[in-house]
Design an enzyme around this catalytic site. Sequence first.
Site, short mmCIF file in Angstrom:
data_model
loop_
_atom_site.label_atom_id
_atom_site.label_comp_id
_atom_site.label_asym_id
_atom_site.label_seq_id
_atom_site.Cartn_x
_atom_site.Cartn_y
_atom_site.Cartn_z
N HIS A 1 0.84 -1.20 0.00
CA HIS A 1 0.00 0.00 0.00
C HIS A 1 0.87 1.25 0.00
O HIS A 1 1.91 1.28 0.64
CB HIS A 1 -0.96 0.02 1.20
CG HIS A 1 -0.29 -0.23 2.52
ND1 HIS A 1 0.03 -1.49 2.95
CD2 HIS A 1 0.11 0.62 3.50
CE1 HIS A 1 0.59 -1.42 4.14
NE2 HIS A 1 0.67 -0.15 4.50
N HIS B 1 0.91 5.04 1.23
CA HIS B 1 0.26 6.05 2.07
C HIS B 1 0.36 7.39 1.34
O HIS B 1 1.46 7.78 0.93
CB HIS B 1 1.02 6.24 3.40
CG HIS B 1 1.05 5.06 4.31
ND1 HIS B 1 0.30 5.00 5.45
CD2 HIS B 1 1.76 3.90 4.27
CE1 HIS B 1 0.54 3.86 6.09
NE2 HIS B 1 1.43 3.17 5.39
#
Length: 117
Positions: free
Chosen positions: A103, A105
Amino acid sequence: MPNTDRCLFCRIVTGEIVAKKVHEDDEVVAFNDINPQAPTHVLVIPRKHIPTLDDLTTADTSIAGTLMVRSAQIARNLHLSSDGYRVVINTGEAAGQTVFHIHAHILGGRNFGWPPG
Ligand code: AMP
Ligand code: ZN
């Protein structure tokens, strides 16, 4: 393939766990971080389960590129571009990765120090 048995973010992709989504398309899903570290804190994830940046292979070049391009588009849509923002991919335990589904951020809405902690 989603890893819905064990992976929190795969379960967000399928909708089994609810998140406040800000964007989704065929390749990525983006949602607000549950524990925001900045006024804007969004996570961008590929639908495909890839545990970490370190697991990317050349077969994932398109997904990796899409993750970056979408992150920039989402940041723009969230009006972060003029002031600037930070994109972070924590990789492995020493870097603070806690969810092992890759992922990015997106953090914005405040100033950030360097080097990071
Ligand atoms: P990392 O430490 O880089 O692996 O980031 C994982 C992030 O996922 C953290 O910032 C958490 O606050 C966030 N997080 C964990 N569970 C959820 C959830 N159910 N919905 C949204 N964000 C979450
Ligand atoms: Zn996953």
